[in-house]
Motif scaffolding. Sequence first.
Motif, PDB file in Angstrom:
ATOM      1  N   MET A   1       9.492 -16.494   9.302  1.00 18.44           N
ATOM      2  CA  MET A   1       9.419 -15.146  10.110  1.00 18.44           C
ATOM      3  C   MET A   1       7.967 -14.905   9.956  1.00 18.44           C
ATOM      4  O   MET A   1       6.972 -15.162   9.211  1.00 18.44           O
ATOM      5  N   THR A   2       7.543 -14.272  11.085  1.00 23.41           N
ATOM      6  CA  THR A   2       5.954 -13.985  11.265  1.00 23.41           C
ATOM      7  C   THR A   2       5.640 -12.477  11.209  1.00 23.41           C
ATOM      8  O   THR A   2       6.929 -11.794  11.870  1.00 23.41           O
ATOM      9  N   GLY A   3       4.654 -11.939  11.482  1.00 25.69           N
ATOM     10  CA  GLY A   3       4.313 -10.370  11.691  1.00 25.69           C
ATOM     11  C   GLY A   3       2.886 -10.152  11.858  1.00 25.69           C
ATOM     12  O   GLY A   3       1.966 -11.189  11.845  1.00 25.69           O
ATOM     13  N   THR A   4       2.387  -8.932  11.578  1.00 27.01           N
ATOM     14  CA  THR A   4       1.219  -8.639  11.673  1.00 27.01           C
ATOM     15  C   THR A   4       0.819  -7.560  10.664  1.00 27.01           C
ATOM     16  O   THR A   4       1.898  -6.860  10.241  1.00 27.01           O
ATOM     17  N   LEU A   5      -0.426  -7.670   9.902  1.00 23.68           N
ATOM     18  CA  LEU A   5      -0.642  -6.388   8.867  1.00 23.68           C
ATOM     19  C   LEU A   5      -2.209  -6.142   9.116  1.00 23.68           C
ATOM     20  O   LEU A   5      -2.970  -6.953   9.241  1.00 23.68           O
ATOM     21  N   PRO A   6      -2.324  -4.862   8.745  1.00 24.04           N
ATOM     22  CA  PRO A   6      -3.861  -4.590   8.565  1.00 24.04           C
ATOM     23  C   PRO A   6      -4.256  -5.225   7.052  1.00 24.04           C
ATOM     24  O   PRO A   6      -3.446  -5.489   6.391  1.00 24.04           O
ATOM     25  N   LEU A   7      -5.374  -5.763   7.342  1.00 23.47           N
ATOM     26  CA  LEU A   7      -5.799  -6.501   6.001  1.00 23.47           C
ATOM     27  C   LEU A   7      -6.775  -5.978   5.542  1.00 23.47           C
ATOM     28  O   LEU A   7      -7.967  -5.387   5.812  1.00 23.47           O
ATOM     29  N   PHE A   8      -6.800  -5.907   3.982  1.00 25.39           N
ATOM     30  CA  PHE A   8      -7.743  -5.128   3.193  1.00 25.39           C
ATOM     31  C   PHE A   8      -8.102  -6.290   2.216  1.00 25.39           C
ATOM     32  O   PHE A   8      -7.650  -6.574   1.343  1.00 25.39           O
ATOM     33  N   PRO A   9      -9.418  -6.759   2.403  1.00 28.58           N
ATOM     34  CA  PRO A   9     -10.123  -7.937   1.727  1.00 28.58           C
ATOM     35  C   PRO A   9     -10.508  -7.283   0.439  1.00 28.58           C
ATOM     36  O   PRO A   9     -11.218  -6.228   0.335  1.00 28.58           O
ATOM     37  N   LEU A  10     -10.242  -7.921  -0.665  1.00 26.50           N
ATOM     38  CA  LEU A  10     -10.716  -7.264  -2.171  1.00 26.50           C
ATOM     39  C   LEU A  10     -11.235  -8.436  -3.004  1.00 26.50           C
ATOM     40  O   LEU A  10     -10.936  -9.616  -2.724  1.00 26.50           O
ATOM     41  N   GLY A  11     -11.984  -8.024  -3.981  1.00 25.17           N
ATOM     42  CA  GLY A  11     -12.350  -9.074  -4.972  1.00 25.17           C
ATOM     43  C   GLY A  11     -11.204  -9.328  -6.054  1.00 25.17           C
ATOM     44  O   GLY A  11     -11.820  -9.577  -7.213  1.00 25.17           O
ATOM     45  N   THR A  12     -10.178  -9.052  -5.894  1.00 24.98           N
ATOM     46  CA  THR A  12      -9.073  -9.360  -6.869  1.00 24.98           C
ATOM     47  C   THR A  12      -7.883  -9.971  -6.021  1.00 24.98           C
ATOM     48  O   THR A  12      -7.968  -9.976  -4.772  1.00 24.98           O
ATOM     49  N   VAL A  13      -6.947 -10.285  -6.605  1.00 28.85           N
ATOM     50  CA  VAL A  13      -5.550 -10.877  -6.212  1.00 28.85           C
ATOM     51  C   VAL A  13      -4.368  -9.973  -6.773  1.00 28.85           C
ATOM     52  O   VAL A  13      -4.274  -9.667  -7.922  1.00 28.85           O
ATOM     53  N   LEU A  14      -3.687  -9.621  -5.424  1.00 31.01           N
ATOM     54  CA  LEU A  14      -2.545  -8.736  -6.030  1.00 31.01           C
ATOM     55  C   LEU A  14      -1.286  -9.647  -6.100  1.00 31.01           C
ATOM     56  O   LEU A  14      -0.833 -10.557  -5.358  1.00 31.01           O
ATOM     57  N   PHE A  15      -0.386  -9.301  -6.858  1.00 30.40           N
ATOM     58  CA  PHE A  15       0.946 -10.206  -7.431  1.00 30.40           C
ATOM     59  C   PHE A  15       2.195  -9.332  -7.064  1.00 30.40           C
ATOM     60  O   PHE A  15       2.140  -7.985  -7.185  1.00 30.40           O
ATOM     61  N   PRO A  16       3.323  -9.813  -6.407  1.00 34.49           N
ATOM     62  CA  PRO A  16       4.299  -9.051  -6.305  1.00 34.49           C
ATOM     63  C   PRO A  16       4.968  -8.129  -7.802  1.00 34.49           C
ATOM     64  O   PRO A  16       4.795  -8.690  -8.632  1.00 34.49           O
ATOM     65  N   GLY A  17       5.195  -7.167  -7.244  1.00 31.68           N
ATOM     66  CA  GLY A  17       5.748  -6.372  -8.462  1.00 31.68           C
ATOM     67  C   GLY A  17       4.557  -5.586  -9.210  1.00 31.68           C
ATOM     68  O   GLY A  17       4.956  -4.818 -10.249  1.00 31.68           O
ATOM     69  N   LEU A  18       3.285  -5.919  -9.027  1.00 29.32           N
ATOM     70  CA  LEU A  18       2.211  -5.364  -9.947  1.00 29.32           C
ATOM     71  C   LEU A  18       1.629  -4.151  -9.037  1.00 29.32           C
ATOM     72  O   LEU A  18       1.562  -3.980  -7.975  1.00 29.32           O
ATOM     73  N   VAL A  19       1.098  -3.186  -9.973  1.00 31.06           N
ATOM     74  CA  VAL A  19       0.573  -1.978  -9.602  1.00 31.06           C
ATOM     75  C   VAL A  19      -0.866  -2.432  -9.419  1.00 31.06           C
ATOM     76  O   VAL A  19      -1.633  -2.636 -10.192  1.00 31.06           O
ATOM     77  N   LEU A  20      -1.520  -1.752  -8.139  1.00 30.58           N
ATOM     78  CA  LEU A  20      -2.859  -1.813  -7.864  1.00 30.58           C
ATOM     79  C   LEU A  20      -3.464  -0.285  -7.313  1.00 30.58           C
ATOM     80  O   LEU A  20      -3.150  -0.209  -6.292  1.00 30.58           O
ATOM     81  N   PRO A  21      -4.192   0.136  -8.232  1.00 32.13           N
ATOM     82  CA  PRO A  21      -4.815   1.684  -7.799  1.00 32.13           C
ATOM     83  C   PRO A  21      -6.037   1.237  -6.816  1.00 32.13           C
ATOM     84  O   PRO A  21      -6.795   0.260  -7.420  1.00 32.13           O
ATOM     85  N   LEU A  22      -6.428   1.975  -6.092  1.00 37.61           N
ATOM     86  CA  LEU A  22      -7.569   1.879  -5.366  1.00 37.61           C
ATOM     87  C   LEU A  22      -8.256   3.205  -5.029  1.00 37.61           C
ATOM     88  O   LEU A  22      -7.446   4.078  -4.746  1.00 37.61           O
ATOM     89  N   HIS A  23      -9.628   3.357  -4.900  1.00 38.01           N
ATOM     90  CA  HIS A  23     -10.411   4.194  -4.689  1.00 38.01           C
ATOM     91  C   HIS A  23     -10.958   4.078  -3.053  1.00 38.01           C
ATOM     92  O   HIS A  23     -11.666   2.880  -3.201  1.00 38.01           O
ATOM     93  N   ILE A  24     -10.494   4.817  -2.184  1.00 38.35           N
ATOM     94  CA  ILE A  24     -10.797   4.417  -0.907  1.00 38.35           C
ATOM     95  C   ILE A  24     -12.036   5.291  -0.449  1.00 38.35           C
ATOM     96  O   ILE A  24     -12.001   6.485  -0.246  1.00 38.35           O
ATOM     97  N   PHE A  25     -12.994   4.647  -0.190  1.00 42.72           N
ATOM     98  CA  PHE A  25     -14.326   5.449   0.322  1.00 42.72           C
ATOM     99  C   PHE A  25     -15.057   5.032   1.537  1.00 42.72           C
ATOM    100  O   PHE A  25     -15.736   5.660   2.218  1.00 42.72           O
ATOM    101  N   GLU A  26     -14.690   3.551   2.119  1.00 38.95           N
ATOM    102  CA  GLU A  26     -15.413   3.377   3.262  1.00 38.95           C
ATOM    103  C   GLU A  26     -14.521   3.687   4.454  1.00 38.95           C
ATOM    104  O   GLU A  26     -13.362   3.682   4.406  1.00 38.95           O
ATOM    105  N   GLU A  27     -15.528   3.995   5.586  1.00 39.99           N
ATOM    106  CA  GLU A  27     -14.638   4.776   6.688  1.00 39.99           C
ATOM    107  C   GLU A  27     -13.700   3.838   7.306  1.00 39.99           C
ATOM    108  O   GLU A  27     -12.497   4.552   7.618  1.00 39.99           O
TER     109      GLU A  27
END
Length: 227
Positions: A1-27
Amino acid sequence: MTGTLPLFPLGTVLFPGLVLPLHIFEERWRTLMRNLMELPDGTPREFGVVAIERGLEVMPPPHDGIATSEVVVHEVGCVAQLRQITELPDGKFDIVTVGARRFRITGFVPSPHPYPVVGVEWLPDPAPDELADQLAPRVLAAFREYLGVLRGGPDDQLPDDPTVLSNLVAASASLTVGDRQQLLSAPDPASRLRQELGILARETALLREVRAVPAQLSQLGPAPAMN
């Protein structure tokens, strides 16, 4: 199956089930948060997190609504589901996300938004098989040993479910982005656990070697200030 997503590149890797807090500052990412908040109730508020292979997290705006190539990102990422969002007085956001399903990027797509949007194919997440069930206790023991060397004592609150354990080890061990990306890209829990056995053995040996190297007190830097 396919789809589309907004993409947020980060300097880390996110894994299923794990929590990722973020501070959003760029416009551009503030715009993404506002767009997610405006979605109708019941609509998944999510975006794709992918690790940056080369480049910077803070990117110039895209041209003509199509994501530019100031960064090179890895092919496999993980969906971040928005669980908590707090808009700050200055327009920035503090958010908490949880990793969901994995995806592979199939290409960037034209978009009117200031943030990149990609086409994705969803990667299967097979249930643990007999091999995964056999590997899980070995990885659990190796992870306890690793934590004992790293922190001076093991963590007793560790899961024994092969899938959960494989993702937790990958996310919480002190690994390079390359190591984490390799683990995220593993096709199934057994493959991930097998890789983690080797990685944990390597990292535990390195930790023991570093701690065994004698050093003068002056080599460790200035003493911390006391209040």
